[in-house]
Design a protein around this motif. Structure first.
Motif, PDB file in Angstrom:
ATOM      1  N   PHE A   1       4.972   2.984  -8.561  1.00 45.60           N
ATOM      2  CA  PHE A   1       4.360   4.288  -8.716  1.00 45.60           C
ATOM      3  C   PHE A   1       4.601   5.148  -9.713  1.00 45.60           C
ATOM      4  CE2 PHE A   1       4.985   8.746  -7.035  1.00 45.60           C
ATOM      5  CZ  PHE A   1       3.499   8.850  -6.333  1.00 45.60           C
TER       6      PHE A   1
ATOM      7  N   ILE B   1       1.038  -1.035  -0.065  1.00 49.29           N
ATOM      8  CA  ILE B   1      -0.047  -0.093   0.031  1.00 49.29           C
ATOM      9  C   ILE B   1       1.031   1.289   0.072  1.00 49.29           C
ATOM     10  CG2 ILE B   1      -1.691   1.275   1.258  1.00 49.29           C
ATOM     11  CD1 ILE B   1      -2.953  -1.144   2.358  1.00 49.29           C
TER      12      ILE B   1
ATOM     13  N   GLY C   1       4.126   8.311  -2.724  1.00 48.18           N
ATOM     14  CA  GLY C   1       4.707   7.127  -3.027  1.00 48.18           C
ATOM     15  C   GLY C   1       5.144   6.321  -1.710  1.00 48.18           C
TER      16      GLY C   1
ATOM     17  N   LYS D   1      -6.154   8.741  -2.058  1.00 47.49           N
ATOM     18  CA  LYS D   1      -5.151   8.833  -1.178  1.00 47.49           C
ATOM     19  C   LYS D   1      -4.104   7.825  -1.101  1.00 47.49           C
ATOM     20  CE  LYS D   1      -7.476  12.123   1.815  1.00 47.49           C
ATOM     21  NZ  LYS D   1      -8.106  12.464   3.066  1.00 47.49           N
ATOM     22  N   PHE D   2      -4.461   6.725  -1.571  1.00 47.54           N
ATOM     23  CA  PHE D   2      -3.731   5.553  -1.577  1.00 47.54           C
ATOM     24  C   PHE D   2      -4.021   4.427  -2.869  1.00 47.54           C
ATOM     25  CE2 PHE D   2      -5.267   6.350   2.674  1.00 47.54           C
ATOM     26  CZ  PHE D   2      -3.983   6.421   3.359  1.00 47.54           C
ATOM     27  N   LEU D   3      -2.691   3.640  -2.921  1.00 43.38           N
ATOM     28  CA  LEU D   3      -2.578   2.657  -3.818  1.00 43.38           C
ATOM     29  C   LEU D   3      -2.265   1.371  -3.377  1.00 43.38           C
ATOM     30  CD1 LEU D   3       0.236   4.003  -6.227  1.00 43.38           C
ATOM     31  CD2 LEU D   3      -2.180   4.210  -6.641  1.00 43.38           C
ATOM     32  N   LEU D   4      -3.199   0.429  -3.781  1.00 42.84           N
ATOM     33  CA  LEU D   4      -2.991  -1.051  -3.284  1.00 42.84           C
ATOM     34  C   LEU D   4      -2.564  -1.781  -4.676  1.00 42.84           C
ATOM     35  CD1 LEU D   4      -3.537  -3.197  -1.300  1.00 42.84           C
ATOM     36  CD2 LEU D   4      -5.658  -3.366  -2.189  1.00 42.84           C
ATOM     37  N   VAL D   5      -1.452  -2.571  -4.264  1.00 40.25           N
ATOM     38  CA  VAL D   5      -0.715  -3.147  -5.139  1.00 40.25           C
ATOM     39  C   VAL D   5      -0.717  -4.571  -4.854  1.00 40.25           C
ATOM     40  CG1 VAL D   5       1.406  -3.434  -6.496  1.00 40.25           C
ATOM     41  CG2 VAL D   5       0.880  -1.242  -5.772  1.00 40.25           C
TER      42      VAL D   5
ATOM     43  N   ASP E   1      -6.613   4.941  -5.816  1.00 42.97           N
ATOM     44  CA  ASP E   1      -7.604   5.748  -5.157  1.00 42.97           C
ATOM     45  C   ASP E   1      -7.267   6.929  -4.921  1.00 42.97           C
ATOM     46  OD1 ASP E   1     -10.390   4.439  -3.958  1.00 42.97           O
ATOM     47  OD2 ASP E   1      -9.658   6.141  -2.618  1.00 42.97           O
TER      48      ASP E   1
ATOM     49  N   VAL F   1      -4.822  -1.038  -7.593  1.00 44.43           N
ATOM     50  CA  VAL F   1      -6.114  -0.055  -7.364  1.00 44.43           C
ATOM     51  C   VAL F   1      -5.658   1.208  -6.826  1.00 44.43           C
ATOM     52  CG1 VAL F   1      -8.263  -0.085  -6.245  1.00 44.43           C
ATOM     53  CG2 VAL F   1      -7.263  -2.163  -6.630  1.00 44.43           C
TER      54      VAL F   1
ATOM     55  N   VAL G   1       3.077   2.504   2.875  1.00 48.82           N
ATOM     56  CA  VAL G   1       2.201   2.403   4.222  1.00 48.82           C
ATOM     57  C   VAL G   1       2.304   1.064   4.728  1.00 48.82           C
ATOM     58  CG1 VAL G   1       0.011   2.711   5.110  1.00 48.82           C
ATOM     59  CG2 VAL G   1       0.962   4.286   3.336  1.00 48.82           C
TER      60      VAL G   1
END
Lengths: 137, 689
Positions: A86, A28, A34, A125-129, A123, A121, A37
């Motif tokens: 990223f 995440i 980038g 505020k975040f990215l889920l990879v 979003d 995915v 998290v």
């Protein structure tokens, strides 16, 4: 009436995700910078001895069995993956912006390679990879 | 890293060089000006013949000074000075020197006119010199720039000086002319050089920055990592929870997708799934295949019973299931409603809670995001999946629990929504015989309140009626049938009619079940022939019955005052408790039922009214060696295509089956309807006889 706290719930969801068969690693990232998290199944800086000698507190592991999986499968460096993903998301966003106008944005990125599949995915505020093995086809 | 370092060093060196240059220039200027001022201070900035003359007078001194400067500059070239990276630069630099030599070697230039002189000489001398002496001067260092630095300031006057001198025809020493020429040249050249130098440095800096950006991108990642506190703040923000909730759902759906979009059928022949044919006996079109199972995970509380199940009318892959309280973890919410997605295995799409055991659920047929649930405490809950904080699972609306005429105070086992898209109401019935009609928008107060009383109290000693299930005919929202714990089925009018008051219609009673009625279901009847009067009911007397409902307005028997007793047209005796039965939404002759033994059976009255045409058991029952909690409580058909059947029972596992083409799917032929009609006619005659 006491329910599992939201953070526990989130942990469970992520643990669930990382324990799914075939899932190699999850990550995440913060959308704007980038920064990592959360990650699982990847080598994080505190596990490897950082080259410059300073350990970086970052990218804690998702609790549960992901640890074992991570040490077994985690051959990639979390930061490296984070940086690459990223960049990928950023360039995809630029492409979409030029293709469909700036109002549009990427909702889901699935990148299938010969070896695995990367699902992102993005979003607000975040990215889920998630990187997972593709079914043998 | 090392290259970067060296580049930075270079830049530093260049800066030092520039600083040095500036400093030296200042020194020279001071020297110069002082020498000038001593001679002719007032005319420093005003080039004029007079000043030239004074310069001439001073010629020898200047020569000496210049030569010394040149010498010095060349000699002072620091050996350690960082070389300019490009050869072009040294060439450029050396080009400045060339006029000197050129002038020195060649004969004096032809005399020019005042105006042209400066420009012409410049261009000529430069172009030639640069090409001719390109190679040998290559080796020279840019040190010369130092000496030029001195000349720059003087440059404003010197071109005139020269032209004046030449116009005057004053002979000068070679060195002097060289000096003059070079002064001009230098002045110009120096500007260029400075520009080039600047540009070069800028380029260098730029390239360094460019190169830096890549490494910094790498190095920025650790630099941007969040401090532990920050990380905590981020990971405990509700934004983060929402994000994980949403995105993990998306990913799991993506991973659950069975079909491989990259499948290459040319590559290899797939394993033929012939096992299905072996596994399911009977004709292929009648087979029932399990496609999904949804088990409650630990955090939701183990050992719950599934109490009701319903498919979404809008999204055929969504399935709502309600559960009673958890016997294992009392701290979890007592009432649980999970919306499962056939494409998302292992976790619910939404998980909704209530403060009491949920006994019934219903997707609102006209608002796909609304879900209704009836609780054991008598509360009717309404959830909205669009709700912003649906993560908490709280209902957006619920009815009061105060009793009186404001709602139910007993368990609600049955719910229905009647009406049209624009005017619909929710009908709920509790086991104390209270029927309430609610508006979707306001659950604080029932729109209608009706108490059911048994028409002939003597039969049961009290006039209590305990309805366990209700069903509305497709055509009439004002009338419904209610199955009771007493085993009778009563027609109920919501409103007063001619000759009858609201409530249980005393003129008609459906008698046949000898034990509590567990379910009742009107035929959905969406076909060519109206079969809407067919009613399916199940009871704890181990039977499934099909009835022909009397039209509510029939007044034939009222004259005599006798109660009209209706008998079932079909009575199927089963070998276990039958908990639920539902007509297929698409096939007129098909219905499914679940029993206490854990079986799902599908009947086709056109094929056989005694033997099920299809039968299946949830797969996890096979694994359960002790055969506990086998019972299946509820059944639901998928409403659009009628291909899926969901069942669930005591063990809290919802199982979805897919039925074969003979049992499910949209009916295309009309004969099934005709067949059912004929069958009903035969059965009715049989009852009469």
């Amino acid at each position: 009436m006491q329910q599992p706290s939201p953070s526990e719930e989130t942990q469970n969801l992520l643990a669930r995700l990382s324990q799914r068969p075939g899932v190699q690693s999850t990550l995440i990232l913060s959308r704007d910078s980038g920064a990592i998290v959360k990650s699982s199944g990847l080598v994080t800086p505190e596990e490897t001895v950082a080259e410059n000698g300073e350990p970086i507190a970052n990218g804690e592991h998702v609790s549960g069995g992901a640890e074992g999986q991570g040490s077994r499968k985690g051959t990639r460096n979390a930061e490296e993956v984070a940086r690459l993903v990223f960049g990928f998301v950023k360039s995809a966003g630029e492409m979409i912006g030029e293709l469909n106008g700036v109002q549009d944005e990427a909702k889901l990125l699935r990148l299938r390679t010969k070896r695995n599949e990367i699902v992102v995915v993005p979003d607000a505020k975040f990215l889920l990879v998630v990187i997972h093995d593709t079914p043998p086809a | 890293m090392s290259s970067r370092q060296s580049r930075q060093d270079e830049i530093l060196a260049k800066r030092a060089k520039l600083a040095e240059l500036k400093r030296q220039r200042e020194i020279r200027q001071k020297e110069f000006t002082t020498s000038r001022q001593s001679l002719d201070p007032g005319e420093l900035n005003q080039p004029s013949p007079l000043r030239n003359r004074s310069v001439n007078r001073d010629g020898e001194d200047l020569d000496a000074l210049v030569s010394s400067l040149v010498d010095r500059s060349s000699s002072t070239a620091p050996p350690g000075t960082p070389g300019t990276p490009s050869g072009g630069k040294s060439r450029r630099v050396s080009g400045i020197n060339q006029p000197l030599q050129d002038e020195g070697a060649s004969t004096p230039r032809p005399v020019r006119s005042y105006q042209d002189a400066s420009t012409d000489t410049q261009t000529l001398s430069f172009a030639q010199s640069q090409t001719v002496y390109e190679i040998p001067v290559e080796t020279k260092q840019e040190v010369i720039t130092y000496s030029k630095g001195v000349q720059t300031n003087e440059g404003w006057s010197s071109p005139r000086d020269l032209s004046e001198e030449e116009a005057d025809g004053v002979t000068r020493s070679r060195s002097r002319r060289r000096r003059k020429l070079s002064a001009r040249a230098r002045e110009l050249e120096e500007d260029q050089i400075r520009q080039r130098l600047r540009q070069e440095i800028e380029d260098e800096l730029k390239s360094l920055q460019l190169q830096d950006t890549v490494p910094t991108d790498v190095s920025r990642f650790p630099a941007r990592t969040l401090a532990p506190e920050e990380l905590n703040a981020v990971t405990s923000s509700s934004d983060f929870f929402d994000f994980v909730e949403r995105s993990s759902k998306v990913i799991e759906r993506a991973l659950d997708e069975d079909y491989d979009v990259l499948a290459d059928y040319a590559l290899q022949s797939r394993a033929v799934d012939g096992e299905d044919d072996d596994e399911y006996v009977g004709r292929k079109g009648r087979r029932i295949k399990e496609v999904a199972q949804f088990e409650l995970s630990e955090p939701m509380g183990g050992r719950r019973m599934l109490s009701d199940v319903d498919f979404s009318p809008k999204f055929p892959e969504l399935l709502a299931a309600t559960y009673t309280k958890s016997a294992q973890s009392p701290h979890t919410p007592p009432g649980l409603l999970n919306v499962w997605n056939l494409h998302l295995k292992g976790r619910p799409e939404y998980s909704l809670h209530a403060t009491s055991d949920l006994l019934s659920c219903l997707f609102h047929p006209h608002h796909p995001s609304l879900i209704l649930g009836g609780t054991y405490s008598g509360q009717l809950c309404l959830w909205d999946t669009r709700a912003r904080h649906q993560r908490t699972g709280e209902p957006v609306q619920k009815t009061p629990l105060t009793g009186g005429r404001t709602g139910h105070a007993h368990p609600i086992y049955s719910l229905a929504v009647v009406g049209t898209q624009n005017a619909s109401s929710i009908i709920s019935v509790s086991t104390d015989g209270i029927v309430c009609a609610w508006s979707t928008d306001m659950l604080t107060q029932p729109q209608e309140y009706l108490e059911l009383h048994s028409p002939n109290p003597s039969a049961y000693k009290t006039d209590d009626v305990a309805p366990t299930c209700i069903s509305f005919p497709a055509s009439d929202p004002t009338y419904f049938l209610a199955g009771t714990e007493q085993g009778t089925i009563h027609p109920v009018h919501r409103y007063d009619r001619a000759g009858a008051k609201a409530g249980i219609d005393a003129r008609c009673i459906y008698r046949g079940h000898e034990a509590p009625v567990t379910s009742i279901h009107f035929h959905p009847s969406r076909g060519k022939i109206d079969l809407g009067d067919l009613v399916l009911s199940t009871g704890m007397d181990w039977s499934v019955k099909v009835w022909r409902a009397r039209p509510p307005s029939a007044t034939s028997s009222t004259i005599s005052g006798q109660t009209d007793v209706v008998k079932p047209i079909l009575d199927i005796s089963h070998d276990d408790l039958v908990y639920d039965a539902k007509w297929s939404p698409t096939r007129p002759s098909i219905f499914g039922m679940v029993d206490g033994g854990g079986n799902l059976e599908v009947f086709d009255v056109n094929a056989s009214s005694e033997v099920a045409v299809g039968r299946a058991r949830p797969s996890h029952h096979e694994r359960d060696v002790y055969a506990r909690n086998l019972s299946l409580n509820k059944l639901a058909w998928e409403k659009g295509q009628g291909k899926h059947v969901a069942v669930g029972g005591l063990d809290g596992v919802a199982t979805v089956f897919e039925v074969g083409t003979e049992l499910g799917g949209v009916e295309s032929k009309g004969d099934a309807w005709v067949g059912v009609k004929k069958w009903v006619g035969r059965q009715s005659r049989g009852i009469m006889d």
